[in-house]
Design a protein around this motif. Structure first.
Motif, PDB file in Angstrom:
ATOM      1  N   THR A  37       7.598  14.437  28.005  1.00  0.00           N
ATOM      2  CA  THR A  37       8.817  13.851  28.552  1.00  0.00           C
ATOM      3  C   THR A  37       9.988  14.825  28.474  1.00  0.00           C
ATOM      4  O   THR A  37      10.220  15.449  27.426  1.00  0.00           O
ATOM      5  CB  THR A  37       9.181  12.564  27.795  1.00  0.00           C
ATOM      6  OG1 THR A  37       8.132  11.609  27.957  1.00  0.00           O
ATOM      7  CG2 THR A  37      10.488  11.979  28.339  1.00  0.00           C
ATOM      8  N   TYR A  38      10.720  14.924  29.579  1.00  0.00           N
ATOM      9  CA  TYR A  38      11.951  15.721  29.653  1.00  0.00           C
ATOM     10  C   TYR A  38      13.102  14.775  29.979  1.00  0.00           C
ATOM     11  O   TYR A  38      12.972  13.893  30.830  1.00  0.00           O
ATOM     12  CB  TYR A  38      11.832  16.823  30.712  1.00  0.00           C
ATOM     13  CG  TYR A  38      11.140  18.062  30.181  1.00  0.00           C
ATOM     14  CD1 TYR A  38      11.841  19.247  29.978  1.00  0.00           C
ATOM     15  CD2 TYR A  38       9.798  18.030  29.826  1.00  0.00           C
ATOM     16  CE1 TYR A  38      11.221  20.375  29.456  1.00  0.00           C
ATOM     17  CE2 TYR A  38       9.162  19.153  29.308  1.00  0.00           C
ATOM     18  CZ  TYR A  38       9.884  20.318  29.124  1.00  0.00           C
ATOM     19  OH  TYR A  38       9.265  21.426  28.595  1.00  0.00           O
ATOM     20  N   THR A  39      14.223  14.961  29.296  1.00  0.00           N
ATOM     21  CA  THR A  39      15.364  14.067  29.479  1.00  0.00           C
ATOM     22  C   THR A  39      16.358  14.639  30.483  1.00  0.00           C
ATOM     23  O   THR A  39      16.655  15.835  30.479  1.00  0.00           O
ATOM     24  CB  THR A  39      16.082  13.819  28.138  1.00  0.00           C
ATOM     25  OG1 THR A  39      16.407  15.079  27.535  1.00  0.00           O
ATOM     26  CG2 THR A  39      15.185  13.034  27.188  1.00  0.00           C
ATOM     27  N   VAL A  40      16.875  13.769  31.311  1.00  0.00           N
ATOM     28  CA  VAL A  40      17.892  14.127  32.296  1.00  0.00           C
ATOM     29  C   VAL A  40      19.030  13.125  32.175  1.00  0.00           C
ATOM     30  O   VAL A  40      18.819  11.915  32.250  1.00  0.00           O
ATOM     31  CB  VAL A  40      17.328  14.092  33.732  1.00  0.00           C
ATOM     32  CG1 VAL A  40      18.442  14.386  34.749  1.00  0.00           C
ATOM     33  CG2 VAL A  40      16.189  15.092  33.897  1.00  0.00           C
ATOM     34  N   TRP A  41      20.240  13.608  31.955  1.00  0.00           N
ATOM     35  CA  TRP A  41      21.428  12.752  31.927  1.00  0.00           C
ATOM     36  C   TRP A  41      22.281  13.085  33.149  1.00  0.00           C
ATOM     37  O   TRP A  41      22.446  14.252  33.512  1.00  0.00           O
ATOM     38  CB  TRP A  41      22.253  12.995  30.670  1.00  0.00           C
ATOM     39  CG  TRP A  41      21.555  12.653  29.385  1.00  0.00           C
ATOM     40  CD1 TRP A  41      20.308  12.123  29.213  1.00  0.00           C
ATOM     41  CD2 TRP A  41      22.090  12.841  28.071  1.00  0.00           C
ATOM     42  NE1 TRP A  41      20.026  11.953  27.887  1.00  0.00           N
ATOM     43  CE2 TRP A  41      21.092  12.393  27.161  1.00  0.00           C
ATOM     44  CE3 TRP A  41      23.289  13.339  27.574  1.00  0.00           C
ATOM     45  CZ2 TRP A  41      21.284  12.428  25.773  1.00  0.00           C
ATOM     46  CZ3 TRP A  41      23.478  13.372  26.197  1.00  0.00           C
ATOM     47  CH2 TRP A  41      22.491  12.916  25.302  1.00  0.00           C
ATOM     48  N   ASP A  42      22.857  12.059  33.755  1.00  0.00           N
ATOM     49  CA  ASP A  42      23.682  12.271  34.947  1.00  0.00           C
ATOM     50  C   ASP A  42      24.832  11.272  34.983  1.00  0.00           C
ATOM     51  O   ASP A  42      24.831  10.289  34.237  1.00  0.00           O
ATOM     52  CB  ASP A  42      22.816  12.179  36.215  1.00  0.00           C
ATOM     53  CG  ASP A  42      22.202  10.792  36.424  1.00  0.00           C
ATOM     54  OD1 ASP A  42      22.963   9.807  36.505  1.00  0.00           O
ATOM     55  OD2 ASP A  42      20.961  10.679  36.516  1.00  0.00           O
ATOM     56  N   PRO A  43      25.837  11.502  35.863  1.00  0.00           N
ATOM     57  CA  PRO A  43      26.978  10.601  35.957  1.00  0.00           C
ATOM     58  C   PRO A  43      26.833   9.558  37.060  1.00  0.00           C
ATOM     59  O   PRO A  43      27.821   9.009  37.528  1.00  0.00           O
ATOM     60  CB  PRO A  43      28.130  11.565  36.279  1.00  0.00           C
ATOM     61  CG  PRO A  43      27.481  12.595  37.146  1.00  0.00           C
ATOM     62  CD  PRO A  43      26.064  12.745  36.622  1.00  0.00           C
ATOM     63  N   TYR A  44      25.605   9.294  37.477  1.00  0.00           N
ATOM     64  CA  TYR A  44      25.353   8.360  38.575  1.00  0.00           C
ATOM     65  C   TYR A  44      24.900   7.010  38.038  1.00  0.00           C
ATOM     66  O   TYR A  44      23.799   6.537  38.322  1.00  0.00           O
ATOM     67  CB  TYR A  44      24.318   8.937  39.536  1.00  0.00           C
ATOM     68  CG  TYR A  44      24.624  10.334  40.012  1.00  0.00           C
ATOM     69  CD1 TYR A  44      25.918  10.699  40.385  1.00  0.00           C
ATOM     70  CD2 TYR A  44      23.628  11.304  40.083  1.00  0.00           C
ATOM     71  CE1 TYR A  44      26.205  11.984  40.822  1.00  0.00           C
ATOM     72  CE2 TYR A  44      23.899  12.589  40.521  1.00  0.00           C
ATOM     73  CZ  TYR A  44      25.193  12.923  40.884  1.00  0.00           C
ATOM     74  OH  TYR A  44      25.463  14.204  41.314  1.00  0.00           O
ATOM     75  N   ALA A  45      25.751   6.403  37.239  1.00  0.00           N
ATOM     76  CA  ALA A  45      25.383   5.140  36.594  1.00  0.00           C
ATOM     77  C   ALA A  45      25.085   4.026  37.600  1.00  0.00           C
ATOM     78  O   ALA A  45      24.427   3.054  37.264  1.00  0.00           O
ATOM     79  CB  ALA A  45      26.506   4.707  35.658  1.00  0.00           C
ATOM     80  N   GLN A  46      25.576   4.181  38.817  1.00  0.00           N
ATOM     81  CA  GLN A  46      25.378   3.132  39.823  1.00  0.00           C
ATOM     82  C   GLN A  46      24.007   3.182  40.482  1.00  0.00           C
ATOM     83  O   GLN A  46      23.653   2.280  41.235  1.00  0.00           O
ATOM     84  CB  GLN A  46      26.475   3.215  40.896  1.00  0.00           C
ATOM     85  CG  GLN A  46      26.352   4.382  41.877  1.00  0.00           C
ATOM     86  CD  GLN A  46      26.965   5.666  41.367  1.00  0.00           C
ATOM     87  OE1 GLN A  46      26.903   5.961  40.182  1.00  0.00           O
ATOM     88  NE2 GLN A  46      27.559   6.438  42.257  1.00  0.00           N
ATOM     89  N   TYR A  47      23.231   4.220  40.218  1.00  0.00           N
ATOM     90  CA  TYR A  47      21.937   4.371  40.876  1.00  0.00           C
ATOM     91  C   TYR A  47      20.790   4.099  39.917  1.00  0.00           C
ATOM     92  O   TYR A  47      20.691   4.714  38.864  1.00  0.00           O
ATOM     93  CB  TYR A  47      21.787   5.783  41.462  1.00  0.00           C
ATOM     94  CG  TYR A  47      22.797   6.102  42.532  1.00  0.00           C
ATOM     95  CD1 TYR A  47      23.047   5.209  43.572  1.00  0.00           C
ATOM     96  CD2 TYR A  47      23.518   7.295  42.508  1.00  0.00           C
ATOM     97  CE1 TYR A  47      23.987   5.497  44.547  1.00  0.00           C
ATOM     98  CE2 TYR A  47      24.456   7.591  43.486  1.00  0.00           C
ATOM     99  CZ  TYR A  47      24.677   6.685  44.505  1.00  0.00           C
ATOM    100  OH  TYR A  47      25.606   6.963  45.474  1.00  0.00           O
ATOM    101  N   GLY A  48      19.921   3.194  40.291  1.00  0.00           N
ATOM    102  CA  GLY A  48      18.767   2.851  39.477  1.00  0.00           C
ATOM    103  C   GLY A  48      17.536   3.625  39.898  1.00  0.00           C
ATOM    104  O   GLY A  48      17.581   4.527  40.739  1.00  0.00           O
ATOM    105  N   ALA A  49      16.387   3.220  39.333  1.00  0.00           N
ATOM    106  CA  ALA A  49      15.131   3.931  39.591  1.00  0.00           C
ATOM    107  C   ALA A  49      14.718   3.868  41.047  1.00  0.00           C
ATOM    108  O   ALA A  49      14.072   4.782  41.564  1.00  0.00           O
ATOM    109  CB  ALA A  49      14.027   3.350  38.706  1.00  0.00           C
ATOM    110  N   GLY A  50      15.074   2.780  41.737  1.00  0.00           N
ATOM    111  CA  GLY A  50      14.660   2.628  43.125  1.00  0.00           C
ATOM    112  C   GLY A  50      15.559   3.309  44.132  1.00  0.00           C
ATOM    113  O   GLY A  50      15.274   3.310  45.338  1.00  0.00           O
ATOM    114  N   SER A  51      16.648   3.921  43.664  1.00  0.00           N
ATOM    115  CA  SER A  51      17.558   4.624  44.571  1.00  0.00           C
ATOM    116  C   SER A  51      16.951   5.937  45.012  1.00  0.00           C
ATOM    117  O   SER A  51      15.968   6.418  44.446  1.00  0.00           O
ATOM    118  CB  SER A  51      18.887   4.889  43.863  1.00  0.00           C
ATOM    119  OG  SER A  51      18.705   5.831  42.813  1.00  0.00           O
ATOM    120  N   GLU A  52      17.555   6.556  46.028  1.00  0.00           N
ATOM    121  CA  GLU A  52      17.059   7.857  46.484  1.00  0.00           C
ATOM    122  C   GLU A  52      17.182   8.895  45.370  1.00  0.00           C
ATOM    123  O   GLU A  52      16.327   9.771  45.225  1.00  0.00           O
ATOM    124  CB  GLU A  52      17.826   8.315  47.729  1.00  0.00           C
ATOM    125  CG  GLU A  52      17.570   7.468  48.971  1.00  0.00           C
ATOM    126  CD  GLU A  52      16.105   7.464  49.389  1.00  0.00           C
ATOM    127  OE1 GLU A  52      15.404   8.461  49.115  1.00  0.00           O
ATOM    128  OE2 GLU A  52      15.659   6.475  49.965  1.00  0.00           O
TER     129      GLU A  52
END
Length: 415
Positions: A39-54
């Motif tokens: 597992t590799y961790t990725v943090w981003d500022p796109y809190a509005q996008y879930g797993a099903g988003s593009e």
């Protein structure tokens, strides 16, 4: 900056990888593939996008291509920066960090980020002005996903009623004349954000830079001219007093009422613009003497935080290359509403959607807020600057007095 203006979710669930983190996505969001994979961790500022988003689907594809599982969390921009600092101190920084470009220099100066040279990430093909937003001391600390900036939206019906040709707006004088005509026709001229936050500075910078001013000398005659321009618009009723408290979102809502000729805003409003109940168009923000005013570069960089286990960098490099590579128009164009970071990508976008030509040109003219060796000093300048704009617009001080005081405050903070 643009991403900070988009909607964010308020609640979230924990990310086991860091123990202390809470975001709007679970450890599996954006991940998939073999559950036994590393597992590799990725943090981003796109809190509005879930797993099903593009965006979530892209993360999943990139992880699968690298043969790993991706544990992703999305956080608010400020929260993301603060928690990254804390996690780095605890030796728990994510493998890949997507961060708003002005924060790159702050994290780099703190020793949290690797350079692209260290991990072997290629930056060829990226427009130099955009890459500069992720540089500090001559070194590059990430790769931009894309970029956004500002332009002027206009309401065609309002301008037609006022007898204004938007194509004739080429400098400050012609824009002010247009606003006067719109006001005389019974409508409001322009709306923008002059809030006492970074959003206010972000929206002021095209006028400040468009006057030829420099951030190292806020109280130059050119800097004062930019503050005086906005102040005159408010005093003459061409812009509403609400600009003092407007966020960029609030300013957009004012423009969307249909009662304004112009609205200063960014590419992130394009999806909403297409749903307006009136015909709209866009023109570049004009510089004082003509031409396109340089706006501030908005958008995020994909970076790799320093890891104790440097062997992880090989996979992190693959993830960065995938996330920023060509062929992700579904994310760059539609989901994030970004202009591509490469000339080839920009040409593709303009050919596919001619209305994006204004935005491509604006991004090509844009400048980094932390460039010119400002780095971590930029916030120390930005805050006095937005305070000066507020003081001038509210008539608490003259434009010159406000900018003179701001320059003194900035110089004291940097000293």
């Amino acid at each position: 900056m643009g991403s900070a203006s988009r909607r964010r979710c308020a609640a979230g669930v924990g990310l086991a990888a860091a123990g202390v983190l809470a975001g709007c996505s679970s450890p599996g969001d954006g991940g998939g593939g073999d559950p036994a994979a590393e597992t590799y961790t990725v943090w981003d500022p796109y809190a509005q996008y879930g797993a099903g988003s593009e965006w979530g689907k892209l993360l999943e594809r990139c992880g699968a291509g690298a043969g790993v599982a991706v544990a992703r969390t999305g956080l608010e921009t400020t929260d993301l920066t603060n928690r990254t600092m804390l996690a780095a101190q605890q030796g728990q920084a994510p493998d890949v960090l997507v961060v708003d470009n002005p924060m790159v220099s702050t994290l780099a100066a703190a020793g949290i980020l690797t350079t692209t040279e260290q991990i072997g990430v290629a930056t060829t093909g990226i427009e130099p002005n955009l890459l500069a937003a992720g540089q500090l001391g001559g070194r590059t600390y990430g790769v931009p996903i894309g970029a956004n900036t500002l332009a002027l939206y206009y309401n065609k019906a309002v301008l037609d009623q006022a007898g204004v040709d938007p194509g004739a707006v080429r400098d400050w004088a012609s824009l002010t004349a247009a606003l006067e005509k719109v006001r005389a026709s019974g409508k409001r001229g322009i709306t923008f954000s002059a809030a006492g936050t970074e959003e206010g500075s972000f929206q002021f910078l095209p006028w400040f830079w468009g006057a030829g001013a420099r951030l190292t000398k806020l109280d130059s005659q050119r800097g004062v001219a930019a503050a005086a321009l906005w102040t005159a618009w408010v005093r003459r009723g061409y812009a509403p007093g609400s600009v003092l408290s407007n966020t960029q979102t609030a300013s957009w809502r004012e423009f969307a009422t249909g009662g304004f000729g112009f609205g200063e805003n960014g590419t992130w409003q394009l999806a909403d613009a297409r749903r307006l109940g009136f015909e709209y168009g866009t023109i570049p923000i004009p510089a004082q003497a003509g031409g396109i005013a340089p706006g501030p570069i908005g958008g995020e960089f994909v970076t790799v935080p320093v890891q104790g286990d440097t062997a992880r960098y090989a996979v992190s490099r693959q993830l960065v290359t995938c996330l920023t590579g060509p062929g992700h128009a579904d994310v760059t164009d539609a989901t994030l509403s970004y202009v591509s970071a490469s000339a080839a990508g920009q040409a593709r976008q303009a050919a596919a959607q001619p209305e994006l030509r204004v935005w491509v040109d604006a991004v090509r003219a844009a400048k980094s807020r932390t460039g010119g060796s400002l780095g971590t000093n930029y916030p120390k300048i930005s805050e006095p600057m937005w305070g000066a704009v507020q003081a001038s617009l509210s008539r608490a001080k003259s434009p010159r007095a406000a900018m003179t005081e701001a320059q003194a405050a900035a110089a004291a903070a940097i000293r």
